[in-house]
Design an enzyme around this catalytic site. Structure first.
Site, PDB file in Angstrom:
ATOM      1  N   SER A 104      -7.815 -11.890  -5.728  1.00  0.00           N
ATOM      2  CA  SER A 104      -7.897 -13.347  -6.069  1.00  0.00           C
ATOM      3  C   SER A 104      -7.593 -14.171  -4.606  1.00  0.00           C
ATOM      4  O   SER A 104      -8.320 -15.154  -4.317  1.00  0.00           O
ATOM      5  CB  SER A 104      -6.591 -13.914  -7.026  1.00  0.00           C
ATOM      6  OG  SER A 104      -7.206 -13.179  -8.273  1.00  0.00           O
TER       7      SER A 104
ATOM      8  N   LYS B 187     -13.500  -1.831  -8.834  1.00  0.00           N
ATOM      9  CA  LYS B 187     -13.820  -3.441  -8.639  1.00  0.00           C
ATOM     10  C   LYS B 187     -12.778  -4.023  -8.015  1.00  0.00           C
ATOM     11  O   LYS B 187     -12.842  -4.993  -7.241  1.00  0.00           O
ATOM     12  CB  LYS B 187     -13.954  -3.878 -10.172  1.00  0.00           C
ATOM     13  CG  LYS B 187     -14.241  -5.148 -10.374  1.00  0.00           C
ATOM     14  CD  LYS B 187     -14.441  -5.463 -11.978  1.00  0.00           C
ATOM     15  CE  LYS B 187     -14.398  -7.124 -12.104  1.00  0.00           C
ATOM     16  NZ  LYS B 187     -15.635  -7.692 -11.562  1.00  0.00           N
TER      17      LYS B 187
ATOM     18  N   GLU C  57      -5.159 -11.589 -17.510  1.00  0.00           N
ATOM     19  CA  GLU C  57      -5.399 -10.283 -16.943  1.00  0.00           C
ATOM     20  C   GLU C  57      -4.429  -9.374 -17.277  1.00  0.00           C
ATOM     21  O   GLU C  57      -4.809  -8.143 -17.049  1.00  0.00           O
ATOM     22  CB  GLU C  57      -5.639 -10.716 -15.332  1.00  0.00           C
ATOM     23  CG  GLU C  57      -4.511 -10.832 -14.652  1.00  0.00           C
ATOM     24  CD  GLU C  57      -5.019 -11.567 -13.277  1.00  0.00           C
ATOM     25  OE1 GLU C  57      -4.342 -11.031 -12.420  1.00  0.00           O
ATOM     26  OE2 GLU C  57      -5.623 -12.448 -13.147  1.00  0.00           O
TER      27      GLU C  57
ATOM     28  N   ARG D 103     -12.358  -7.832 -24.162  1.00  0.00           N
ATOM     29  CA  ARG D 103     -11.304  -7.278 -23.855  1.00  0.00           C
ATOM     30  C   ARG D 103     -10.542  -6.869 -25.232  1.00  0.00           C
ATOM     31  O   ARG D 103      -9.868  -5.924 -25.471  1.00  0.00           O
ATOM     32  CB  ARG D 103     -10.381  -7.621 -22.751  1.00  0.00           C
ATOM     33  CG  ARG D 103     -10.796  -7.552 -21.301  1.00  0.00           C
ATOM     34  CD  ARG D 103     -10.128  -7.802 -20.305  1.00  0.00           C
ATOM     35  NE  ARG D 103     -10.497  -7.580 -19.081  1.00  0.00           N
ATOM     36  CZ  ARG D 103     -10.191  -7.927 -18.049  1.00  0.00           C
ATOM     37  NH1 ARG D 103      -9.331  -9.002 -17.830  1.00  0.00           N
ATOM     38  NH2 ARG D 103     -10.818  -7.580 -16.552  1.00  0.00           N
TER      39      ARG D 103
ATOM     40  N   HIS E 285     -14.566 -12.006 -20.767  1.00  0.00           N
ATOM     41  CA  HIS E 285     -14.249 -11.434 -19.342  1.00  0.00           C
ATOM     42  C   HIS E 285     -15.249 -10.314 -19.144  1.00  0.00           C
ATOM     43  O   HIS E 285     -16.290 -10.030 -19.821  1.00  0.00           O
ATOM     44  CB  HIS E 285     -12.786 -10.959 -19.265  1.00  0.00           C
ATOM     45  CG  HIS E 285     -11.686 -12.054 -19.008  1.00  0.00           C
ATOM     46  ND1 HIS E 285     -10.839 -11.885 -17.953  1.00  0.00           N
ATOM     47  CD2 HIS E 285     -11.795 -13.275 -19.267  1.00  0.00           C
ATOM     48  CE1 HIS E 285     -10.085 -13.015 -17.887  1.00  0.00           C
ATOM     49  NE2 HIS E 285     -10.671 -13.836 -18.745  1.00  0.00           N
TER      50      HIS E 285
END
Length: 450
Positions: A31, A435, A338, A369, A365
């Site tokens: 982030s 990722k 998250e 999820r 997302h």
């Protein structure tokens, strides 16, 4: 033939034979890295990002900005490439990126992969480019919400061709500038809609005033991170947390300075390693854990302590210790969605039920999820039920089996957490962790001393 031989993409999750004791150097924050890249790309002078995260998402961001003319030079900063201390697990290097702003231009094509920050933060930058910028990516990105950014940019004067989809693929027809001004958006499906408009706001002719007009806004810490980083780059920002109007953010037009930013460890990516201490009754140290931060992952200290661990910030880093017992939790995760997959994995191993609330937005997302966690934990013998905005998890003895990841990095790490306590768990496509957490399998086995 074994299942792993038949399906080489299946990774046998290591099973812990005892209490984990390790020091894990977690790589930099995705982030922070991606926000830093955007702000540096539109600054008035070069800047530095030190110890950035090198992962699929951040490399996609760097490639996107390079395609529009931004210079990003990768170097190794002096004195920062020392080997890790004995007994530690290294997860980051001494790299530094020098970002050199340039006149943004097209034509260009941006591959967003399945990175929310790229698909949402870069289109506002593209409005400042001279020429068309096309955005495309993985098939899943076509399903992820982007309407807040598209509609918001159009209201601010941008020309965007999405053939009415409100989603990718699309083309931003940059004219070298954007008028900006006031805009109302519904960001209830992603706080990144707000951050996307704020990050480029200083370069808009009138700046930007973003008003959120929808339901509850998820992941507020990420918006606070955006505001903090804008201010560090010299932007004037009026925000709710600093006495401003609720759900309204104003950015004054003006030049951004190039900053010299050292990227914090990604605290959300520290989750599986802290969970390892909790699950095994062990002790894990994460060096360089900041005393003050806007990262939502800092909430792990509170959540995992309530679930049975204890932690202390020391000169060597955050020391987290498991007690050998895992307790269920009733928790609102709306600001830290998250963290939900990792919390769910730990909750499945607890001694009492858990309720995870405030995370309906996780259905949009990298994958749905909530559905994925329900399917995969129940597939190992668990008892998970979806609610309107979360999950109810009733612990049951779990068994081995295949844990599917749906190309979602946090699903993969959740499966690895369960595998510590449950033998013969096979993680499908553990490589998807690249990722945001490169070299996760090596970090994980290194933590266990394997």
């Amino acid at each position: 033939m074994t299942e792993t031989a038949a399906h080489p993409a299946l990774w046998p999750a290591p099973h812990a034979s005892g209490a984990v004791t390790a020091t894990v150097q977690v790589p930099g924050s995705k982030s922070v890295t991606n926000r830093g890249l955007v702000l540096s790309a539109i600054a008035s002078e070069p800047g530095w990002l030190r110890r950035p995260l090198r992962s699929r998402d951040t490399l996609l961001m760097a490639s996107a900005l390079r395609s529009m003319g931004v210079g990003i030079e990768e170097t190794v900063s002096s004195g920062s490439s020392q080997p890790a201390a004995s007994g530690s697990v290294a997860g980051g290097g001494g790299e530094a990126w020098r970002v050199i702003p340039a006149g943004l231009h097209g034509p260009a094509t941006v591959d967003v992969g399945n990175a929310g920050t790229v698909m949402r933060f870069v289109p506002p930058v593209a409005t400042l480019a001279d020429g068309p910028i096309r955005f495309d990516g993985d098939p899943r990105c076509y399903e992820r919400p982007l309407h807040g950014v598209i509609n918001g940019l159009r209201a601010l004067g941008a020309r965007i061709d999405d053939e009415g989809r409100g989603a990718l693929p699309l083309t931003v027809h940059g004219s070298g500038a954007l008028e900006g001004g006031r805009v109302e958006i519904d960001a209830s499906s992603s706080s990144q809609f707000v951050s996307a408009l704020l990050l480029s706001g200083p370069r808009f002719n009138q700046g930007v005033e973003v008003r959120h007009v929808g339901g509850p806004l998820p992941s507020m810490p990420h918006i606070r991170m955006t505001v903090d980083m804008l201010r560090r780059a010299g932007a004037q920002v009026d925000a709710p947390e600093s006495g401003g109007e609720p759900n309204v953010w104003r950015v004054t037009p003006g030049a951004l300075r190039g900053v010299d930013l050292t990227v914090e460890p990604d605290l959300s990516n520290a989750q599986p390693f802290l969970a390892a201490a909790l699950v095994t009754g062990g002790r894990v140290v994460v060096p360089d854990w900041p005393e003050h931060t806007t990262q939502p992952g800092d909430r792990l200290r509170e959540i995992f302590t309530e679930m049975g661990g204890s932690c202390e910030l020391t000169p060597e880093g955050l020391v987290f210790t498991g007690s050998g017992k895992i307790h269920g939790i009733d928790v609102d995760l709306s600001e830290v969605g998250e963290l939900t997959p990792g919390v769910a994995a730990v909750a499945a191993l607890a001694d009492s039920p858990s309720t995870l609330r405030g995370v309906a937005h996780l259905r949009l997302h990298e994958t749905d999820r909530l559905a994925a966690l329900t399917e995969e934990i129940n597939g190992l013998g668990g008892d998970v039920t979806e609610t309107a905005d979360g999950l109810v998890i009733r612990p049951r003895p779990l068994r081995g089996g295949t844990f599917h990841t749906y190309d979602d990095h946090r699903m993969a790490t959740a499966g690895a957490i369960i595998g510590l306590a449950v033998p013969e768990v096979l993680i499908e496509n553990v490589a998807t962790t690249a990722k945001t957490l490169p070299d996760f399998p090596d970090l994980w086995t290194g933590m266990l001393g394997n």
